[in-house]
Design a protein around this motif. Sequence first.
Motif, short mmCIF file in Angstrom:
data_model
loop_
_atom_site.label_atom_id
_atom_site.label_comp_id
_atom_site.label_asym_id
_atom_site.label_seq_id
_atom_site.Cartn_x
_atom_site.Cartn_y
_atom_site.Cartn_z
N ASN A 61 0.83 -1.21 0.00
CA ASN A 61 0.00 0.00 0.00
C ASN A 61 0.86 1.25 0.00
N TYR A 62 0.31 2.29 -0.61
CA TYR A 62 1.02 3.58 -0.66
C TYR A 62 -0.02 4.66 -0.41
N ILE A 63 0.07 5.29 0.75
CA ILE A 63 -0.85 6.37 1.10
C ILE A 63 -0.02 7.63 1.30
N VAL A 64 -0.40 8.69 0.60
CA VAL A 64 0.29 9.97 0.78
C VAL A 64 -0.75 11.03 1.12
N VAL A 65 -0.49 11.78 2.18
CA VAL A 65 -1.38 12.89 2.50
C VAL A 65 -0.65 14.20 2.22
N VAL A 66 -1.45 15.22 1.92
CA VAL A 66 -0.90 16.56 1.72
C VAL A 66 -1.44 17.44 2.83
N LYS A 67 -0.54 18.19 3.43
CA LYS A 67 -0.95 19.12 4.48
C LYS A 67 -0.56 20.54 4.08
N ASP A 68 -1.44 21.48 4.42
CA ASP A 68 -1.09 22.89 4.33
C ASP A 68 -0.87 23.33 5.77
N LYS A 69 0.37 23.61 6.12
CA LYS A 69 0.76 23.71 7.54
C LYS A 69 0.30 22.42 8.22
N ASN A 70 -0.66 22.47 9.14
CA ASN A 70 -1.08 21.23 9.79
C ASN A 70 -2.44 20.73 9.31
N LYS A 71 -3.01 21.43 8.33
CA LYS A 71 -4.35 21.05 7.85
C LYS A 71 -4.25 20.02 6.72
N LEU A 72 -5.00 18.92 6.87
CA LEU A 72 -5.02 17.91 5.81
C LEU A 72 -5.83 18.44 4.62
N VAL A 73 -5.26 18.44 3.44
CA VAL A 73 -5.98 18.99 2.29
C VAL A 73 -6.18 17.97 1.16
N GLY A 74 -5.56 16.81 1.26
CA GLY A 74 -5.76 15.82 0.21
C GLY A 74 -5.00 14.55 0.50
N TYR A 75 -5.34 13.50 -0.26
CA TYR A 75 -4.61 12.24 -0.13
C TYR A 75 -4.74 11.44 -1.42
N VAL A 76 -3.80 10.53 -1.57
CA VAL A 76 -3.91 9.53 -2.63
C VAL A 76 -3.62 8.18 -2.01
N TYR A 77 -4.30 7.15 -2.55
CA TYR A 77 -4.07 5.80 -2.08
C TYR A 77 -3.89 4.89 -3.29
N ALA A 78 -2.74 4.26 -3.37
CA ALA A 78 -2.47 3.30 -4.45
C ALA A 78 -2.09 1.97 -3.82
N ASN A 79 -2.32 0.90 -4.55
CA ASN A 79 -1.92 -0.39 -4.00
C ASN A 79 -1.54 -1.38 -5.09
N ILE A 80 -0.84 -2.42 -4.64
CA ILE A 80 -0.57 -3.60 -5.47
C ILE A 80 -1.34 -4.73 -4.82
N SER A 81 -2.23 -5.35 -5.61
CA SER A 81 -3.08 -6.40 -5.05
C SER A 81 -3.13 -7.60 -6.00
N PRO A 82 -3.42 -8.78 -5.44
CA PRO A 82 -3.65 -9.93 -6.32
C PRO A 82 -4.81 -9.61 -7.26
N LYS A 83 -4.69 -9.97 -8.53
CA LYS A 83 -5.76 -9.58 -9.46
C LYS A 83 -7.09 -10.20 -9.06
N LYS A 84 -7.03 -11.35 -8.36
CA LYS A 84 -8.29 -12.04 -8.02
C LYS A 84 -9.19 -11.21 -7.09
N VAL A 85 -8.64 -10.23 -6.38
CA VAL A 85 -9.52 -9.44 -5.50
C VAL A 85 -10.48 -8.57 -6.31
N TYR A 86 -10.18 -8.44 -7.61
CA TYR A 86 -11.05 -7.61 -8.47
C TYR A 86 -12.19 -8.41 -9.10
N ARG A 87 -12.34 -9.66 -8.66
CA ARG A 87 -13.54 -10.42 -9.03
C ARG A 87 -14.21 -10.81 -7.71
N ASN A 88 -15.28 -10.10 -7.37
CA ASN A 88 -15.92 -10.33 -6.07
C ASN A 88 -17.44 -10.19 -6.21
#
Length: 186
Positions: free
Chosen positions: A57-84
């Motif tokens: 997993n890769y989670i990145v948050v963006v802060k302006d001073k101490n305020k959270l203003v955004g995030y992105v979440y990327a991952n590497i997963s087994p392809k089988k989790v995409y059939r549910n």
Amino acid sequence: MELHYEIVPDYKMEVCRNLCNELMTYQKAKATISPELFDTMNFETRLFPSVHKAMHNYIVVVKDKNKLVGYVYANISPKKVYRNDFATFFDMNSVQRKAVGCLSQFYIKDEYRQYGIGSKLFNMSMNWLTSFDEVDDYFIFVSNGNDGALSFYKRKGFAISHEILDGFITVLHSKKVSENEHLTNF
Ligand SMILES: CC(C)(COP(=O)(O)OP(=O)(O)OC[C@H]1O[C@@H](n2cnc3c(N)ncnc32)[C@H](O)[C@@H]1OP(=O)(O)O)[C@@H](O)C(=O)NCCC(=O)NCCS
């Protein structure tokens, strides 16, 4: 603005709770096909289980001073989790490797959009995703009505593959390119 980008370890994903919930509200507001599906989508049902099912997993948050203003979440997963039970997100036979990369969640607060923050987070995510040798396929799933996000990803090199759930989601796909092309693209 005093922007800081911070990589968040999995065990601290809780910091994204409110931003994740805002993203679901945003997507529901944009959707015209089955917007009610978002009613059960939130931090507990989306980010938390995804992080646990993924291999990396890769989670990145963006802060302006101490305020959270955004995030992105990327991952590497087994392809089988995409059939549910919810959907089959792509044809399993179209992907040769056992795992895929996904730019899964992406949200910048309204007043911080159009300043290049999204592009920076996109580049960070793609650099991370393309660093896994065992992965050749990258996906983004965009809910209906979110044409701004669709255009953003197309301009960044993703192509529309197909729609699922009667148009509720548009699947975007990108394949690994050679090392030199990576450097040019991202
Ligand atoms: C999609 C999203 C993450 C993009 O983030 P962003 O910070 O607005 O992205 P950027 O500022 O890097 O780029 C947006 C566009 O504005 C342009 N832009 C960047 N800086 C700019 C500036 N100072 N002035 C005007 N335009 C600017 C960029 O060129 C870019 O256009 P391009 O795609 O043609 O290059 C953001 O719009 C968002 O959070 N949307 C709501 C949630 C959402 O839809 N998430 C995606 C779910 S799949």
